[in-house]
Motif scaffolding. Structure first.
Motif, PDB file in Angstrom:
ATOM      1  N   SER A   1      26.516  21.150  18.726  1.00  0.00           N
ATOM      2  CA  SER A   1      27.411  21.510  19.834  1.00  0.00           C
ATOM      3  C   SER A   1      26.930  20.911  21.147  1.00  0.00           C
ATOM      4  N   PHE A   2      25.625  21.008  21.426  1.00  0.00           N
ATOM      5  CA  PHE A   2      25.079  20.399  22.638  1.00  0.00           C
ATOM      6  C   PHE A   2      25.375  18.904  22.681  1.00  0.00           C
ATOM      7  N   SER A   3      25.215  18.247  21.552  1.00  0.00           N
ATOM      8  CA  SER A   3      25.421  16.796  21.505  1.00  0.00           C
ATOM      9  C   SER A   3      26.885  16.442  21.752  1.00  0.00           C
ATOM     10  N   VAL A   4      27.786  17.208  21.183  1.00  0.00           N
ATOM     11  CA  VAL A   4      29.223  16.949  21.399  1.00  0.00           C
ATOM     12  C   VAL A   4      29.583  17.183  22.863  1.00  0.00           C
ATOM     13  N   ILE A   5      29.038  18.245  23.464  1.00  0.00           N
ATOM     14  CA  ILE A   5      29.293  18.496  24.888  1.00  0.00           C
ATOM     15  C   ILE A   5      28.765  17.344  25.737  1.00  0.00           C
ATOM     16  N   GLY A   6      27.572  16.837  25.398  1.00  0.00           N
ATOM     17  CA  GLY A   6      27.027  15.709  26.141  1.00  0.00           C
ATOM     18  C   GLY A   6      27.870  14.456  26.007  1.00  0.00           C
ATOM     19  N   ILE A   7      28.354  14.187  24.803  1.00  0.00           N
ATOM     20  CA  ILE A   7      29.208  13.001  24.592  1.00  0.00           C
ATOM     21  C   ILE A   7      30.489  13.112  25.406  1.00  0.00           C
ATOM     22  N   LEU A   8      31.140  14.270  25.336  1.00  0.00           N
ATOM     23  CA  LEU A   8      32.387  14.450  26.078  1.00  0.00           C
ATOM     24  C   LEU A   8      32.140  14.398  27.585  1.00  0.00           C
ATOM     25  N   GLY A   9      31.000  14.950  28.033  1.00  0.00           N
ATOM     26  CA  GLY A   9      30.694  14.896  29.458  1.00  0.00           C
ATOM     27  C   GLY A   9      30.482  13.480  29.958  1.00  0.00           C
ATOM     28  N   GLU A  10      29.786  12.658  29.169  1.00  0.00           N
ATOM     29  CA  GLU A  10      29.548  11.270  29.577  1.00  0.00           C
ATOM     30  C   GLU A  10      30.822  10.437  29.565  1.00  0.00           C
ATOM     31  N   GLN A  11      31.718  10.724  28.648  1.00  0.00           N
ATOM     32  CA  GLN A  11      32.909   9.894  28.488  1.00  0.00           C
ATOM     33  C   GLN A  11      34.082  10.349  29.343  1.00  0.00           C
ATOM     34  N   LEU A  12      34.279  11.655  29.475  1.00  0.00           N
ATOM     35  CA  LEU A  12      35.501  12.161  30.088  1.00  0.00           C
ATOM     36  C   LEU A  12      35.314  12.666  31.506  1.00  0.00           C
ATOM     37  N   ALA A  13      34.067  12.742  31.984  1.00  0.00           N
ATOM     38  CA  ALA A  13      33.846  13.197  33.363  1.00  0.00           C
ATOM     39  C   ALA A  13      34.371  12.160  34.346  1.00  0.00           C
ATOM     40  N   THR A  14      34.432  12.546  35.611  1.00  0.00           N
ATOM     41  CA  THR A  14      34.927  11.640  36.650  1.00  0.00           C
ATOM     42  C   THR A  14      34.083  10.371  36.705  1.00  0.00           C
ATOM     43  N   GLY A  15      34.722   9.229  36.596  1.00  0.00           N
ATOM     44  CA  GLY A  15      34.020   7.953  36.598  1.00  0.00           C
ATOM     45  C   GLY A  15      33.544   7.520  35.231  1.00  0.00           C
ATOM     46  N   GLY A  16      33.813   8.297  34.181  1.00  0.00           N
ATOM     47  CA  GLY A  16      33.394   7.934  32.838  1.00  0.00           C
ATOM     48  C   GLY A  16      34.280   6.863  32.230  1.00  0.00           C
TER      49      GLY A  16
END
Length: 370
Positions: A154-169
């Motif tokens: 779960s932590f890894s999926v949250i990190g992937i989504l944060g890196e890709q979908l956050a502002t400027g990703g």
């Protein structure tokens, strides 16, 4: 064709006070080895402007050439100013405060969890009391291993989504066809780091929920995840400032140390010293990720001088403090768990001896637990 050479930020005298008599040698190394970031004087910034003049239009046209190892020549329009788009784009792609605080929090939580879990297993294995088996039963240990794998995934999926979908990703776009350049490779490197930890979580779930995989496979994949993290960060630093490179190089010691310990646990599973050392290095990773965030992307207006040698000396000393903090944290948590288990065992009512099964808990191997 005219060739203009403009010195935007020249050598300052103080740049060579730390290295007397090295000014000429430093300049020669800079122009002889344009790809060497170590030999480049930190205060030198040159802008080359090569242009042709259109006599009728009375304007200047840039020549699309670029020398490797130097900044791209940019001509200012009439009435405008010149700016270095390469360095600006590089700085924007290097990350942000949240991008370092998020993995730092993950590693801190994981390190503390490992400390508590392995200390509990150790206390119950070594206890001579008959009630120790009721505190950490095999079923409880089995469930906790499955939960740990699920949380890591779960932590890894949250990190992937944060890196890709956050502002400027990059929004899962690897290549920008309009500019013909790779898109946000720094974010993609962080995504790849999380991907390998996700694979480790899936492996842990498979190992502890089925009987088809060897028990040591979870440690092997965890070691590969740490190794991949260090491998990515090792080639993550080209062209950065001196202090930026230094704080990331210090992080590599904790990362590769964790990888080596995981590989040792493949053959020495259940060794409490290796388990607690891995937890301490994980806590060190988490706290140092937060330190990197405050150094490179400070939330306040006070900025670090990334080319100051005194700052490098302080950061090196600060890393030692973080290591001491990690070791002290693990030691305190381990002591608290041991005291809590002993206190719990003293308060437990005695059991009938006829209902007890013979137990031999002298061995340290975790294979005896599962």
């Amino acid at each position: 064709m005219d060739l203009d050479l403009k010195v935007v930020k020249t050598f300052q005298k103080t740049d060579f006070q730390r290295f007397p008599g090295e000014e000429k040698a430093s300049r020669r190394r800079y122009f002889s080895h344009p790809y060497s970031s170590k030999s480049r004087p930190p205060m030198l910034r040159l802008t080359f402007s090569a242009h042709t003049q259109d006599q009728e239009a009375g304007s200047y046209q840039p020549i699309p050439t670029r020398e490797p190892g130097f900044y791209q020549p940019i001509l200012a329009p009439e009435g405008g100013t010149c700016r270095n788009t390469d360095s600006e784009g590089l700085q924007n792609n290097m990350g942000n405060f949240k991008g370092h605080a998020l993995p730092g929090s993950f590693f801190l939580i994981t390190g503390l969890w490992w400390t508590v879990k392995y200390s509990l297993w150790y206390a119950t294995r070594r206890s001579k009391s008959a009630g120790a088996g009721r505190i950490a039963t095999r079923a409880l240990q089995h469930r906790l291993e499955i939960i740990e794998g699920a949380v890591m995934l779960s932590f890894s999926v949250i990190g992937i989504l944060g890196e890709q979908l956050a502002t400027g990703g990059p929004k899962f776009h690897l290549y920008d066809s309009s500019t013909q350049h790779w898109d946000k490779l720094m974010n993609w490197q962080h995504t790849t780091m999380y991907l390998f930890f996700a694979l480790s979580g899936v492996t842990s779930l498979t190992v502890h929920s089925t009987d088809g995989a060897p028990l040591a496979l979870d440690r092997l994949l965890l070691g590969l995840a740490f190794f991949n993290e260090g491998f990515l960060f090792l080639y993550h630093l080209h062209g950065r400032d001196m202090l930026d490179v230094h704080v990331h190089m210090l992080l590599l010691y904790a990362i590769f140390g964790g990888a080596i310990i995981c590989f040792l646990e493949v053959f020495h599973r259940g060794n409490i010293l290796l388990e607690l050392l891995r937890a301490a290095l994980c806590v060190l990773q988490g706290s140092w990720f937060w330190q990197i965030a405050f150094v490179l992307y400070p939330p306040s207006e006070v900025q670090w001088d990334l080319s100051d040698h005194n700052n490098m000396m302080f950061i090196t000393m600060c890393y030692s403090w973080h290591l001491a903090f990690a070791l002290l944290t693990v030691a305190v948590a381990h002591t608290i768990v041991l005291c809590a288990v002993r206190s719990k065992l003293r308060r437990m009512p005695p059991m009938e001896m006829g209902l007890l099964k013979p137990r031999d808990r002298e061995g340290d191997s975790e294979d005896e637990v599962f």
